[in-house]
Design a protein around this motif. Structure first.
Motif, short mmCIF file in Angstrom:
data_model
loop_
_atom_site.label_atom_id
_atom_site.label_comp_id
_atom_site.label_asym_id
_atom_site.label_seq_id
_atom_site.Cartn_x
_atom_site.Cartn_y
_atom_site.Cartn_z
N VAL A 33 4.90 -3.79 5.38
CA VAL A 33 3.62 -3.62 4.69
C VAL A 33 2.84 -4.93 4.77
CG1 VAL A 33 2.47 -3.14 2.50
CG2 VAL A 33 4.57 -1.93 3.11
N LYS A 34 1.58 -4.84 5.18
CA LYS A 34 0.78 -6.06 5.27
C LYS A 34 -0.03 -6.24 3.99
CE LYS A 34 -2.01 -8.69 8.48
NZ LYS A 34 -3.43 -8.52 8.82
N GLU A 35 -0.59 -5.13 3.51
CA GLU A 35 -1.53 -5.25 2.40
C GLU A 35 -1.74 -3.89 1.74
OE1 GLU A 35 -5.35 -6.57 3.85
OE2 GLU A 35 -6.31 -6.21 1.91
N VAL A 36 -1.92 -3.91 0.42
CA VAL A 36 -2.37 -2.70 -0.26
C VAL A 36 -3.88 -2.85 -0.41
CG1 VAL A 36 -2.21 -1.28 -2.33
CG2 VAL A 36 -0.18 -2.43 -1.45
N ALA A 68 1.93 -3.66 9.16
CA ALA A 68 1.83 -4.85 10.03
C ALA A 68 1.30 -4.50 11.41
CB ALA A 68 3.20 -5.52 10.13
N ASP A 69 1.53 -3.26 11.87
CA ASP A 69 1.03 -2.88 13.20
C ASP A 69 -0.46 -2.50 13.16
OD1 ASP A 69 0.95 -0.39 12.01
OD2 ASP A 69 2.41 0.55 13.38
N GLY A 70 -1.10 -2.67 12.00
CA GLY A 70 -2.54 -2.43 11.90
C GLY A 70 -2.90 -1.03 11.45
#
Lengths: 413, 152
Positions: free
Chosen positions: A205-208, A220-222
């Motif tokens: 997870v990159k961001e909520v 993370a893969d966009g």
């Protein structure tokens, strides 16, 4: 004698029952941060799905405190322990003195350092209050993203799917790492997918994303997963901070010996906050499961009341996901020199793995066919020499009649 | 309190204990013919014959003094009656997680129900165990025992 227990879950209940085996009279005080009567924490997902009512969440009957002459002080946080003066400090400014103290403060969800985790509809899922808040928020046909790959995360997902919520679980590496091997995990993943749970495996997870409320989760893969809310269940940490002002030995949890004594006199620890001995490895580690919490609590309670009982725990999990039962215990992977036997029956969806070392059973994983698993648990716990009947364990024909007569007679007398 | 004792030397493995246990827990209580002909979902026996080579004996729940199933139960539904010492499961509160099955050293707890939704075990048939009554060889006996460290 004045007994004080900090905590009100399985270890605390075990301690009350352990103390009362030996001491019917002395006062017991339970102090706990959560305001509720003792409840079965693993059932909060059943509460969420509606399978269990709040009344049936009770781990012990309503009269538990009265019958056991316990004074409950609930909804009160202990701020610190002063073991030199045998005193604990509470957040309402009061102090409580003890003769024997049990720390059974359990664990909490790990804090996750991802942007957006503070948005209002990102729900933790660990306590009864967490489950009630989430329950109120749910509407049919919402979309959810669950972060985490442990039992809590997957049980939350199971409950959400039962409530007709479209649910995606984001899994960084592998589901139930401490509980399944890759082959068994793959079987469960396939089963969960069949049952309508979406799993994004191998995703970070990159961001909520969202302004006040979460609207999507970015990976993370966009790619993004749109959602109406997020459930966060990415691991747990021990609630050990209250002893930081003492000289008590602490690692991942509070270090305890086989009698559940900490390094400080008259202070015991049990449950998720304790780091006690594992009977399989001989090492100390936190084993955050309810059966170990209860058993440690009971032994701690007996010893607080003057006994010298010993206990070594074991990793053991039993769970049923949407009709698929799975039980595992002990060592799941095996190392060099271990003898590993795997039987996988694709047609029936059964999987059975046994790990042997030095003619002893050291671990097992059973998927779908779980009957009589406890006999295997017993063989591990008692370190039984299996050389005379190992073949029957491997081919699945084992029964008590296969045990050597002396072992059998001792066990059945 | 009374317990079922196993007399291994007398067992011939006839399985009548299993059959009468099934009938005792069916809706056609104690009626073998109706149980086996008409019961939609036949109960599972709470007692099993253990067999290997020449050896056989019946193995029911031992009603352990320090019961692993009771300690392990995540809901508090598995309990030991303080008076009788019998271990029993509250069907209203069991969530079929099978932790008791993972814990029982005797394999004496079974999954029951159309979709295996309940953990069941020997209930001593209300102090009238049918397995004992119908054992032709007295390979099972129901007798008084004193439990060490008993709370009752």
């Amino acid at each position: 004698m004045k007994y004080v227990i900090i905590g009100n879950s399985a270890a605390a209940v075990g301690a009350v029952e352990g103390i009362r085996m030996r001491d019917q009279e002395s006062s017991i005080t339970i102090i706990a941060q959560e305001p509720h009567h003792t409840y079965a924490r693993p059932l909060i997902s059943y509460l969420l799905s509606g399978k269990v009512s709040k009344e049936r969440l009770a781990y012990r009957p309503d009269n538990f405190y009265t019958v056991n002459k316990v004074m409950p002080m609930l909804g009160i946080k202990v701020t610190r322990v002063d073991s030199d003066h045998k005193r604990i400090y509470l957040d309402d400014g009061k102090q409580v003195d003890y003769d024997r103290l049990l720390i059974a403060t359990g664990s909490r969800s790990s804090e996750v350092k991802i942007a957006g985790m503070d948005l209002q509809n990102v729900f933790p899922f660990y306590t009864l209050t967490d489950a009630q808040l989430l329950q109120k928020y749910l509407r049919p046909h919402m979309q959810a993203v669950v972060l985490g790959a442990g039992l809590t995360a997957l049980k939350a997902a199971e409950a959400l799917v039962a409530k007709k919520i479209k649910t995606t679980v984001v899994v960084r590496s592998r589901i139930l790492r401490t509980f399944l091997d890759p082959a068994a995990a793959d079987m469960l993943v396939a089963h969960l997918r069949n049952a309508g749970v979406t799993l994004a495996v191998g995703q970070e997870v990159k961001e909520v994303m969202g302004k006040e409320a979460a609207e999507a989760v970015m990976l993370a893969d966009g790619s993004t997963l749109p959602c109406d809310f997020v459930v966060s269940a990415m691991g747990i940490v021990a609630n050990k901070e209250i002893v930081s002002a003492t000289s008590m030995q602490v690692d991942h949890g509070i270090l305890v010996d086989e009698q559940l004594r900490t390094s400080v006199a008259d202070v015991f620890a049990a449950g998720d906050v304790a780091q006690g001995y594992d009977c399989v490895t001989g090492q100390r580690r936190v084993i955050p499961i309810l059966p170990v919490a209860y058993a440690q609590g009971e032994v701690a309670g007996r010893n607080m009341a003057g006994d010298h009982a010993a206990y070594r725990g074991m990793g053991m999990n039993a769970v049923s996901f949407l009709g698929l039962p799975i039980i595992s215990a002990g060592l799941l992977h095996g190392e060099d020199g271990d003898e590993i036997h795997v039987v996988e029956e694709k047609a029936s969806g059964c999987y059975r793995k046994l790990v042997f070392r030095d003619q002893r059973l050291r671990g097992y994983i059973l998927v779908n066919q779980v009957d009589r698993a406890g006999i295997l648990t017993w063989l591990i716990r008692e370190n039984v020499d299996v050389s005379s009947f190992k073949a029957s364990l491997i081919d699945g024909t084992f029964s008590y009649a296969h045990l050597p007569i002396n072992v059998r007679q001792r066990q059945l007398s | 309190m009374k317990r079922i004792r196993i007399k291994e030397q007398y067992c011939i493995g006839c399985r009548l204990c299993e059959i009468h246990c099934i009938a005792a827990h069916s809706t056609y209580k104690y009626d073998l013919i109706r149980t086996f002909k008409h019961e939609a979902t036949r109960p599972k026996p709470r007692i099993v014959i253990e067999e290997a080579g020449e050896t056989c004996f019946a193995l029911p729940c031992r009603q352990c003094t320090e019961a692993h199933c009771v300690r392990a139960c995540i809901t508090g539904s598995m309990k030991k009656d303080p008076q009788s010492g019998m271990v029993f499961n509250d069907p209203e509160r069991c969530v079929a997680c099978w932790t008791c099955i993972a814990a029982c050293p005797y394999g004496a707890i079974v999954r029951e129900g159309t979709h295996s939704k309940l953990a069941v075990k020997c209930d001593l048939c209300g102090d009238n165990p049918q397995c004992v009554i119908h054992c032709p060889n007295e390979a099972l006996v129901f007798e008084d025992v004193t439990e060490e460290g008993d709370m009752g």
